[in-house]
Design an enzyme around this catalytic site. Structure first.
Site, mmCIF file in Angstrom:
data_model
loop_
_atom_site.group_PDB
_atom_site.id
_atom_site.type_symbol
_atom_site.label_atom_id
_atom_site.label_comp_id
_atom_site.label_asym_id
_atom_site.label_seq_id
_atom_site.Cartn_x
_atom_site.Cartn_y
_atom_site.Cartn_z
ATOM 1 C CG ASP A 63 -4.238 -7.867 16.287
ATOM 2 O OD1 ASP A 63 -4.294 -7.204 15.235
ATOM 3 O OD2 ASP A 63 -4.243 -7.349 17.436
ATOM 4 C CB ALA A 97 -9.823 -9.650 18.133
ATOM 5 C CB ALA A 98 -13.775 -5.797 19.125
ATOM 6 C CG PHE A 117 -18.147 15.654 18.369
ATOM 7 C CD1 PHE A 117 -18.119 16.209 16.947
ATOM 8 C CD2 PHE A 117 -16.832 14.800 18.094
ATOM 9 C CE1 PHE A 117 -17.308 15.862 15.912
ATOM 10 C CE2 PHE A 117 -15.769 14.595 17.215
ATOM 11 C CZ PHE A 117 -16.150 15.101 15.930
ATOM 12 C CB VAL A 134 -11.905 12.478 24.460
ATOM 13 C CG1 VAL A 134 -13.196 12.430 23.820
ATOM 14 C CG2 VAL A 134 -12.153 12.014 25.756
ATOM 15 C CE1 TYR A 148 -17.267 -1.955 19.999
ATOM 16 C CE2 TYR A 148 -18.193 -0.506 21.554
ATOM 17 C CZ TYR A 148 -17.221 -1.220 21.425
ATOM 18 O OH TYR A 148 -16.330 -1.565 22.322
#
Ligand SMILES: NC(=O)c1ccc[n+]([C@@H]2O[C@H](COP(=O)([O-])OP(=O)(O)OC[C@H]3O[C@@H](n4cnc5c(N)ncnc54)[C@H](O)[C@@H]3O)[C@@H](O)[C@H]2O)c1
Length: 302
Positions: free
Chosen positions: A31, A73-74, A200, A183, A141
């Site tokens: 990481d 991982a992203a 939103f 959220v 994404y």
């Protein structure tokens, strides 16, 4: 068992690391701490503070002799992917391709990829979305995550096992409450601090909220079975953002009204996942209901 876990200092990865350690596995976390936190990591893991594309990794992976690569991982933010699509593609596709290559060369035989289910199917033709639903992401994404799933399918030798877990909206302890996604963490933190909470859109958009511990269990179940392919991981329930706001307000005794702001680009209106395949293939179902999961998340933030 030996596992390489990319992104293991992040929100979801760190829970997977804990479960693996609990099962007696040897875990190598890779990481670069770009969004992860070293404090999330159990002392029992071996930790490399490196980008997954780092050129030191081929030798390290060969020496480690892992049974499984869990690729977590992203660049995991939809908003960031809209602002910086090239960076999103660099991390989620190019760096991902590099670690696949390193792992194949190190003769790793089993692969688990944490894909998105929430940002993959686009604005659904039908609900809940099963794995056969047409894929038409509306954010960079969603597209980059899907692209790497296709690369896994294309590049892994037929002698290997590959499972892509297509996750719904994951929530729970260690999710970044200062980020712009997640959220539950964001609302909880702001409510505990008695600050205003922004929603939103009109708040009637709905999501499938799955507790992080259930996601970690799905990964462990994947290791324990022969199941392969693309599998949705979700609660199978549809919950609006307004409902989340209401339930958290009750849990925290928060009395302010939300502030409604214009809806954001890249977010679908409604999504929830059909997780029947996970039940059939992994013997997995989400076991922590929303009320309990929200309570545990708030308790952890307190
Ligand atoms: N959180 C969700 O609701 C959700 C939903 C569906 C899928 N996912 C997927 O689950 C995975 C984990 O997401 P998360 O919410 O825990 O996000 P996160 O940001 O907390 O974790 C990602 C981790 O990857 C690390 N990382 C990023 N780029 C790296 C690189 N190039 N080299 C090495 N490490 C790198 C970060 O430092 C971080 O620790 C991601 O692949 C994400 O796309 C998350």
């Amino acid at each position: 068992m030996k596992a390489i876990l990319t992104g293991g200092a992040g929100f979801i990865g760190s829970h997977i690391a804990d479960d693996l350690i609990g099962k007696g596995a040897k875990v190598l976390v890779i990481d670069d701490l770009s969004s992860g936190d070293i404090n999330n990591l159990s002392k029992s893991v071996e930790f490399l503070n490196l980008n997954i594309a780092d050129q030191k990794l081929p030798k390290i992976l060969k020496d480690f002799k892992a049974n499984v690569l869990i690729h977590c991982a992203a660049q995991a933010s939809v908003a960031q992917s809209i602002n910086m699509p090239a960076f999103d593609a660099e991390v989620n596709i190019l760096n991902g391709l590099q670690i696949i290559d390193y792992a194949v060369n190190a003769d790793v035989k089993s692969y688990i990829y944490l894909n998105t289910g929430g940002a993959l199917y686009g604005e659904p033709n039908y609900l809940p979305c099963d794995e056969q639903h047409p894929i038409k992401p509306i954010s960079p994404y969603g597209l980059s995550k899907w692209t790497l799933e296709n690369y896994f399918d294309l590049l892994l030798p037929s002698s290997t096992k590959f499972t892509s877990l297509r996750l719904a909206n994951v929530y729970g302890p260690r999710q970044d409450p200062e980020g712009e996604a997640g959220v539950v963490a964001i609302f909880s933190r702001r409510m505990l601090d008695d600050k205003d909470v922004k929603i939103f859109g009109d708040g009637e958009q709905s999501r499938d909220f799955v507790y992080v511990q259930d996601v970690a269990s799905a990964v462990l179940a994947t290791i324990d079975t022969e199941a392969q392919g693309h599998i949705n991981i979700g609660s199978g329930e549809q919950t609006s953002v307004n409902q989340i706001f209401k339930q958290l307000s009750t849990e925290i005794s928060y009395t302010k009204k939300p502030l409604y702001e214009p809806e954001r680009q890249g977010d679908v209106r409604h999504i929830y996942l059909n997780a029947t395949k996970a039940e059939e293939d992994l013997n997995w179902i989400a076991s922590i209901n929303l009320q309990e999961g929200l309570k545990r998340t708030v308790d952890a933030l307190r």
